[in-house]
Design a protein around this motif. Structure first.
Motif, PDB file in Angstrom:
ATOM      1  N   GLN A 209       0.832  -1.202   0.000  1.00 20.08           N
ATOM      2  CA  GLN A 209       0.000   0.000   0.000  1.00 20.08           C
ATOM      3  C   GLN A 209       0.873   1.260   0.000  1.00 20.08           C
ATOM      4  O   GLN A 209       1.819   1.377   0.773  1.00 20.08           O
ATOM      5  CB  GLN A 209      -0.918   0.010   1.236  1.00 20.08           C
ATOM      6  CG  GLN A 209      -1.718   1.273   1.413  1.00 20.08           C
ATOM      7  CD  GLN A 209      -2.671   1.527   0.269  1.00 20.08           C
ATOM      8  OE1 GLN A 209      -3.396   0.627  -0.157  1.00 20.08           O
ATOM      9  NE2 GLN A 209      -2.695   2.750  -0.230  1.00 20.08           N
ATOM     10  N   GLU A 248      -4.615   8.259  -1.370  1.00 19.22           N
ATOM     11  CA  GLU A 248      -4.023   7.208  -0.530  1.00 19.22           C
ATOM     12  C   GLU A 248      -3.832   7.741   0.893  1.00 19.22           C
ATOM     13  O   GLU A 248      -4.017   8.936   1.156  1.00 19.22           O
ATOM     14  CB  GLU A 248      -2.678   6.758  -1.098  1.00 19.22           C
ATOM     15  CG  GLU A 248      -2.775   6.037  -2.428  1.00 19.22           C
ATOM     16  CD  GLU A 248      -2.541   6.996  -3.594  1.00 19.22           C
ATOM     17  OE1 GLU A 248      -2.555   6.525  -4.733  1.00 19.22           O
ATOM     18  OE2 GLU A 248      -2.376   8.201  -3.348  1.00 19.22           O
ATOM     19  N   PRO A 249      -3.443   6.861   1.826  1.00 12.69           N
ATOM     20  CA  PRO A 249      -3.247   7.264   3.220  1.00 12.69           C
ATOM     21  C   PRO A 249      -2.214   8.382   3.355  1.00 12.69           C
ATOM     22  O   PRO A 249      -1.236   8.434   2.606  1.00 12.69           O
ATOM     23  CB  PRO A 249      -2.757   5.983   3.902  1.00 12.69           C
ATOM     24  CG  PRO A 249      -3.226   4.875   3.025  1.00 12.69           C
ATOM     25  CD  PRO A 249      -3.256   5.403   1.639  1.00 12.69           C
ATOM     26  N   HIS A 306      -7.791   6.573   6.667  1.00 10.34           N
ATOM     27  CA  HIS A 306      -7.431   5.193   6.329  1.00 10.34           C
ATOM     28  C   HIS A 306      -6.822   4.434   7.502  1.00 10.34           C
ATOM     29  O   HIS A 306      -6.723   3.208   7.457  1.00 10.34           O
ATOM     30  CB  HIS A 306      -6.405   5.185   5.187  1.00 10.34           C
ATOM     31  CG  HIS A 306      -6.847   5.927   3.965  1.00 10.34           C
ATOM     32  ND1 HIS A 306      -6.688   7.286   3.815  1.00 10.34           N
ATOM     33  CD2 HIS A 306      -7.437   5.485   2.826  1.00 10.34           C
ATOM     34  CE1 HIS A 306      -7.148   7.660   2.630  1.00 10.34           C
ATOM     35  NE2 HIS A 306      -7.612   6.598   2.013  1.00 10.34           N
ATOM     36  N   TYR A 331      -2.984   0.490   8.658  1.00  5.62           N
ATOM     37  CA  TYR A 331      -3.817   0.787   7.486  1.00  5.62           C
ATOM     38  C   TYR A 331      -5.029  -0.131   7.540  1.00  5.62           C
ATOM     39  O   TYR A 331      -4.930  -1.348   7.415  1.00  5.62           O
ATOM     40  CB  TYR A 331      -3.018   0.554   6.203  1.00  5.62           C
ATOM     41  CG  TYR A 331      -3.850   0.674   4.951  1.00  5.62           C
ATOM     42  CD1 TYR A 331      -4.377   1.903   4.561  1.00  5.62           C
ATOM     43  CD2 TYR A 331      -4.101  -0.438   4.151  1.00  5.62           C
ATOM     44  CE1 TYR A 331      -5.151   2.012   3.421  1.00  5.62           C
ATOM     45  CE2 TYR A 331      -4.871  -0.336   2.998  1.00  5.62           C
ATOM     46  CZ  TYR A 331      -5.396   0.897   2.641  1.00  5.62           C
ATOM     47  OH  TYR A 331      -6.157   1.000   1.502  1.00  5.62           O
ATOM     48  N   PRO A 333      -8.685   0.572   6.044  1.00  7.18           N
ATOM     49  CA  PRO A 333      -9.669   1.459   5.410  1.00  7.18           C
ATOM     50  C   PRO A 333     -11.093   1.094   5.785  1.00  7.18           C
ATOM     51  O   PRO A 333     -11.455  -0.084   5.868  1.00  7.18           O
ATOM     52  CB  PRO A 333      -9.417   1.250   3.909  1.00  7.18           C
ATOM     53  CG  PRO A 333      -8.726  -0.067   3.806  1.00  7.18           C
ATOM     54  CD  PRO A 333      -7.928  -0.228   5.061  1.00  7.18           C
ATOM     55  N   ALA A 338     -14.577   7.864   5.808  1.00  6.71           N
ATOM     56  CA  ALA A 338     -14.259   8.905   4.838  1.00  6.71           C
ATOM     57  C   ALA A 338     -15.265  10.043   4.888  1.00  6.71           C
ATOM     58  O   ALA A 338     -14.950  11.183   4.534  1.00  6.71           O
ATOM     59  CB  ALA A 338     -14.202   8.312   3.439  1.00  6.71           C
TER      60      ALA A 338
END
Length: 362
Positions: A209, A248-249, A306, A331, A333, A338
């Protein structure tokens, strides 16, 4: 009016004034420094209320304004600090793991551990920092106030941290970044001031990731550093804007030279959409390490939705005026998270644009 009464009246009015002066949207250092000592002002306001009730007990007009002002100050300070207590809902959820799985947790490919330390450039206790790194074995190490001497002293880290961004300076704004995770893209940047660097790194977790890391250390508003806060605020805004655009994170860390409850840091969160793992847990005050009565949270970690939190710790002092911070993130998600990130409010975007404009053109 008796001398004792007059003394308490002056004290009460002064503490009330200092509790609210930071609400003025003026970037002069002598205003902005009052963003910092709100825990101290809370104690002083409480002493003022008790002192008035014990020694004055005069509630005639206009003297009753003194205890009313202090009570308002206490309520306001409580409102500022309340998010950083266990009474407040947490912004970053906990990732819990059974004890029997502790070894798997350490080797979890979706876990990233960061140690951030403002080491104080004149500090000579370099072995203590090395010892902390070897004990906790973080994946990422961010060293702030790094001089050439510090870069040389921490050279043994390079064997275990093959990826580095090293920019030592002799102006207390040098940066050293060590990573066990591969860096796919890296930038040493001077976003606002020519001698104040920050770093960006695109990292790859062991799971594959991609994540984005920002290490920052802007100048504070103070009589010995900078006459205003605009440049510091602009750097936070610029990083916040960029973080908001990432899919992305994101992990932002460093000595922001600002406190968690300030207008600027809260604006940064709304602009960036990032979360503060201290919310709902504690202040984790990192400065000043040598004076417990002058202590507030200057060193920060902000993360995107995330991540979940495994651990957040303030580490023992290593000879600096700051405590290091250790954070372990996973990580993990969750699409529902969100939609729960901080969002710009009111004139936030216009204010952010104005801050950047003034920093670059005034």
């Amino acid at each position: 009016m008796h001398t004792t009464d007059l003394g308490w009246l002056i004290y009460c009015l002064l503490i009330t004034f200092l509790s609210f002066i930071h609400l003025l949207r003026i970037d002069a250092w002598w205003i902005r420094i009052w963003d910092f000592p709100h825990t101290q002002l809370t104690v002083l306001a409480g002493i003022g209320v008790l002192g008035w009730l014990s020694f004055v007990q005069d509630f005639s007009w206009p003297l009753w304004l003194a205890p009313v002002g202090l009570t308002a100050a206490l309520l306001y300070q409580g409102w500022l600090i309340w998010p950083y207590t266990p009474l407040h809902p947490r912004q970053v959820m906990r990732q819990r793991s059974p004890r029997r799985l502790r070894k798997q947790v350490i080797n979890d490919p979706n876990t990233v551990r960061l140690m951030s330390a403002n080491v104080l450039m004149t500090n000579t206790q370099c072995p203590k920092v090395l010892a902390l790194a070897r004990k906790h074995k973080p994946d990422l190490i961010l060293i702030l106030e790094a001089s050439q001497q510090w870069a040389q002293a921490l050279k043994p880290l390079e064997a275990d941290y093959p990826y580095q961004i090293l920019y030592p300076q002799e102006n207390t704004y040098g940066l050293l970044f060590y990573s066990k995770l591969p860096i796919a893209d890296q930038k040493l940047r001077f976003l606002v001031e020519d001698d104040i660097p920050s770093i960006y790194a695109q990292l790859t977790l062991r799971s594959g990731q991609v994540m984005h890391f920002y290490g920052i250390h802007p100048q504070p508003p103070s009589p010995t550093e900078h006459y205003r806060s605009t440049e510091r605020d602009a750097e936070l805004v610029l990083v916040g804007r960029e973080a908001r655009q990432q899919t992305e994170p994101v992990l932002v860390a460093g000595d922001l030279n600002d406190v968690a409850w300030s207008h600027t840091t809260r604006l940064f969160q709304r602009i960036s959409g990032l979360l503060d793992p201290r919310v709902g847990r504690g202040l984790y005050s990192t400065f000043h390490a040598n004076y417990f009565f002058l202590r507030w949270p200057l060193d920060h970690v902000f993360v995107s939705h995330h991540f979940r939190l495994r651990t957040l710790r303030r580490l023992p002092n290593c000879g600096s005026d700051h405590f290091p911070i250790l954070v372990s993130l996973v990580y993990h998600p969750d699409p529902t998270r969100a939609n729960q990130t901080p969002q710009p409010e009111g004139d936030d975007l216009e204010e952010a644009q104005d801050i950047v404009h003034r920093a670059k053109h005034d």
